[in-house]
Design a protein around this motif. Structure first.
Motif, PDB file in Angstrom:
ATOM      1  N   LEU A 135      35.744  58.835 -15.126  1.00 32.47           N
ATOM      2  CA  LEU A 135      36.043  60.076 -14.420  1.00 32.47           C
ATOM      3  C   LEU A 135      35.073  61.196 -14.782  1.00 32.47           C
ATOM      4  CD1 LEU A 135      39.955  60.071 -14.606  1.00 32.47           C
ATOM      5  CD2 LEU A 135      38.504  59.489 -12.646  1.00 32.47           C
ATOM      6  N   VAL A 136      34.785  61.330 -16.061  1.00 29.44           N
ATOM      7  CA  VAL A 136      33.907  62.412 -16.528  1.00 29.44           C
ATOM      8  C   VAL A 136      32.441  61.996 -16.486  1.00 29.44           C
ATOM      9  CG1 VAL A 136      33.508  64.032 -18.441  1.00 29.44           C
ATOM     10  CG2 VAL A 136      35.799  63.211 -17.999  1.00 29.44           C
ATOM     11  N   ARG A 137      32.188  60.684 -16.338  1.00 31.79           N
ATOM     12  CA  ARG A 137      30.834  60.140 -16.303  1.00 31.79           C
ATOM     13  C   ARG A 137      30.092  60.446 -17.606  1.00 31.79           C
ATOM     14  NH1 ARG A 137      29.015  58.316 -11.597  1.00 31.79           N
ATOM     15  NH2 ARG A 137      26.849  58.720 -12.183  1.00 31.79           N
ATOM     16  N   VAL A 138      30.744  60.122 -18.710  1.00 31.36           N
ATOM     17  CA  VAL A 138      30.112  60.288 -20.020  1.00 31.36           C
ATOM     18  C   VAL A 138      28.852  59.432 -20.085  1.00 31.36           C
ATOM     19  CG1 VAL A 138      30.458  60.099 -22.511  1.00 31.36           C
ATOM     20  CG2 VAL A 138      32.378  60.697 -21.031  1.00 31.36           C
ATOM     21  N   TYR A 139      28.953  58.219 -19.620  1.00 32.08           N
ATOM     22  CA  TYR A 139      27.801  57.342 -19.453  1.00 32.08           C
ATOM     23  C   TYR A 139      28.174  56.262 -18.461  1.00 32.08           C
ATOM     24  CZ  TYR A 139      30.422  54.781 -23.084  1.00 32.08           C
ATOM     25  OH  TYR A 139      31.406  54.157 -23.819  1.00 32.08           O
ATOM     26  N   LYS A 140      27.183  55.525 -18.012  1.00 34.22           N
ATOM     27  CA  LYS A 140      27.399  54.467 -17.018  1.00 34.22           C
ATOM     28  C   LYS A 140      26.495  53.292 -17.365  1.00 34.22           C
ATOM     29  CE  LYS A 140      24.012  56.330 -13.739  1.00 34.22           C
ATOM     30  NZ  LYS A 140      23.477  57.313 -14.684  1.00 34.22           N
ATOM     31  N   PRO A 141      26.742  52.118 -16.784  1.00 28.50           N
ATOM     32  CA  PRO A 141      25.860  50.987 -17.045  1.00 28.50           C
ATOM     33  C   PRO A 141      24.408  51.317 -16.686  1.00 28.50           C
ATOM     34  CG  PRO A 141      27.857  50.229 -15.991  1.00 28.50           C
ATOM     35  CD  PRO A 141      27.919  51.730 -15.979  1.00 28.50           C
ATOM     36  N   GLY A 142      23.512  50.985 -17.586  1.00 26.77           N
ATOM     37  CA  GLY A 142      22.105  51.320 -17.411  1.00 26.77           C
ATOM     38  C   GLY A 142      21.650  52.484 -18.260  1.00 26.77           C
ATOM     39  N   LYS A 189      36.164  60.144 -30.639  1.00 23.37           N
ATOM     40  CA  LYS A 189      36.095  60.258 -32.100  1.00 23.37           C
ATOM     41  C   LYS A 189      34.786  60.835 -32.616  1.00 23.37           C
ATOM     42  CE  LYS A 189      39.226  56.338 -32.791  1.00 23.37           C
ATOM     43  NZ  LYS A 189      39.418  55.013 -33.432  1.00 23.37           N
ATOM     44  N   GLY A 190      33.833  61.059 -31.762  1.00 21.24           N
ATOM     45  CA  GLY A 190      32.552  61.572 -32.229  1.00 21.24           C
ATOM     46  C   GLY A 190      31.622  61.850 -31.069  1.00 21.24           C
ATOM     47  N   PRO A 191      30.418  62.341 -31.365  1.00 16.14           N
ATOM     48  CA  PRO A 191      29.471  62.661 -30.290  1.00 16.14           C
ATOM     49  C   PRO A 191      28.914  61.415 -29.625  1.00 16.14           C
ATOM     50  CG  PRO A 191      28.438  62.923 -32.444  1.00 16.14           C
ATOM     51  CD  PRO A 191      29.882  62.651 -32.710  1.00 16.14           C
ATOM     52  N   VAL A 192      28.583  61.564 -28.357  1.00 19.12           N
ATOM     53  CA  VAL A 192      27.919  60.503 -27.595  1.00 19.12           C
ATOM     54  C   VAL A 192      26.549  61.038 -27.175  1.00 19.12           C
ATOM     55  CG1 VAL A 192      27.993  59.031 -25.558  1.00 19.12           C
ATOM     56  CG2 VAL A 192      30.119  59.615 -26.745  1.00 19.12           C
ATOM     57  N   TYR A 193      25.491  60.417 -27.670  1.00 21.20           N
ATOM     58  CA  TYR A 193      24.133  60.839 -27.330  1.00 21.20           C
ATOM     59  C   TYR A 193      23.652  60.014 -26.133  1.00 21.20           C
ATOM     60  CZ  TYR A 193      24.372  62.732 -32.062  1.00 21.20           C
ATOM     61  OH  TYR A 193      24.756  63.396 -33.203  1.00 21.20           O
ATOM     62  N   ASN A 194      23.349  60.713 -25.043  1.00 21.75           N
ATOM     63  CA  ASN A 194      22.889  60.034 -23.833  1.00 21.75           C
ATOM     64  C   ASN A 194      21.425  60.365 -23.595  1.00 21.75           C
ATOM     65  OD1 ASN A 194      22.474  59.111 -21.109  1.00 21.75           O
ATOM     66  ND2 ASN A 194      24.685  59.167 -20.816  1.00 21.75           N
ATOM     67  N   TYR A 195      20.577  59.324 -23.583  1.00 23.67           N
ATOM     68  CA  TYR A 195      19.140  59.521 -23.437  1.00 23.67           C
ATOM     69  C   TYR A 195      18.708  59.643 -21.977  1.00 23.67           C
ATOM     70  CZ  TYR A 195      18.518  58.109 -28.337  1.00 23.67           C
ATOM     71  OH  TYR A 195      18.569  58.041 -29.710  1.00 23.67           O
TER      72      TYR A 195
END
Length: 303
Positions: A108-115, A163-169
């Protein structure tokens, strides 16, 4: 037939459970059939993946709905049943519940997606699948240098998004800043060295700069962030041993290692072509004075 009818009337609980299991099996069979149908009919990988996941979520919802209906006897008791069910299993299945909630949050929030390339819970890699409980990643790093695959596939609980940060490149801005230091020997033609480094950076990085400018404008429009310098920049520092050139540049997040190799290789070639006007420095040690050590031999006489 009469015997079967009497047996069914004598064991209504077994009949109810059998009907419930038949419905559950039927739902799973329909889900499997629809997933196979979508896999054959949809040519686009991204659309096929999202459609299959959507069917899977709908199936889980129907299973929950049928389960509550069978065990409460009335669909109107849905809210009460959900409350009682949640209160009863929260402690024992809290990690599972959090994982399922995490999967909804991710979609829903699109924190990350495949790829996407992400780093979560200290693990870095490319996302290759997201299901209702786990995120599957192709691991990067560990014993392998730079941003190369290690070959291990990692399954990580979706609960970690809470539970913690998500780093998206790669989300919104698929570029990262990178840099490296170049030691230039004192006495070299500094202006010529600067010209070499800047010209090589502009030649090798022009495509990244052009693409990143438009991408960064989208980031500025979407977030509260100031404009950034995406063109290659060079900073010079005077050290005790050499003149240190620090080149900072923007690059595709998947091509950091290869781009650094190209820059170093081309800069090295052009420095060699200066015939000694520009020389790379190396660490040197100068011995100023060697102290004299006097050794006295203590001789004793025996009587």
């Amino acid at each position: 037939m009469e015997d079967i009818k009497h047996w069914l009337e004598a064991y209504p609980v077994i009949v109810s459970i059998t009907k419930y299991l038949v419905w559950i099996i039927l739902i799973f069979l329909i889900i499997a059939w629809v997933r196979r149908l979508l896999k054959k009919r949809l040519p686009d990988n991204a659309l096929r993946y999202k459609s299959q996941k959507g069917i899977e979520i709908i199936g889980y919802f129907l299973v929950v709905l049928i389960t509550i209906t069978y065990f409460t006897g009335n669909i109107k008791d849905f809210g009460l049943a959900i409350g009682l069910l949640t209160a009863g299993i929260t402690i024992t299945l809290q990690e599972l519940i959090l994982s399922i909630a995490g999967s909804f949050y991710i979609f829903l929030v699109r924190v990350y997606k495949p790829g996407d390339r992400i780093e979560i819970n200290g693990i870095k890699g490319d996302v290759i699948d997201i299901d209702s409980i786990y995120t599957t990643m192709m691991e990067i790093g560990q014993w392998v240098s730079s941003d190369n695959y290690s070959g291990r596939i990692v399954k990580l609980s979706n609960a970690f998004v809470f539970k913690g940060p998500v780093y998206n490149y790669s989300q919104d801005f698929p570029f990262v800043w990178d840099e490296f230091n170049l030691p230039i020997r004192y006495g070299s033609d500094i202006e010529l060295a600067k010209e070499i480094v800047i010209s090589v950076a502009q030649e090798k990085l022009s495509d990244y700069v052009t693409e990143s400018i438009s991408k960064w404008k989208d980031v500025v429009d979407k977030y509260y962030i100031e404009d950034a310098q995406v063109n290659p920049s060079l900073a010079i520092t005077m050290t005790d041993n050499w003149v240190q050139f620090n080149l900072r540049y923007i690059v595709d997040y998947k091509k950091r290692r290869y781009t650094k190799h190209l820059l170093n290789e081309e800069i090295g070639k052009r420095i060699e072509q200066t015939n000694g006007k520009v020389t790379l420095a190396s660490a040197t040690f100068e011995i100023v004075n060697i102290p004299t050590v006097n050794i006295k031999e203590d001789k004793t006489t025996e009587s």
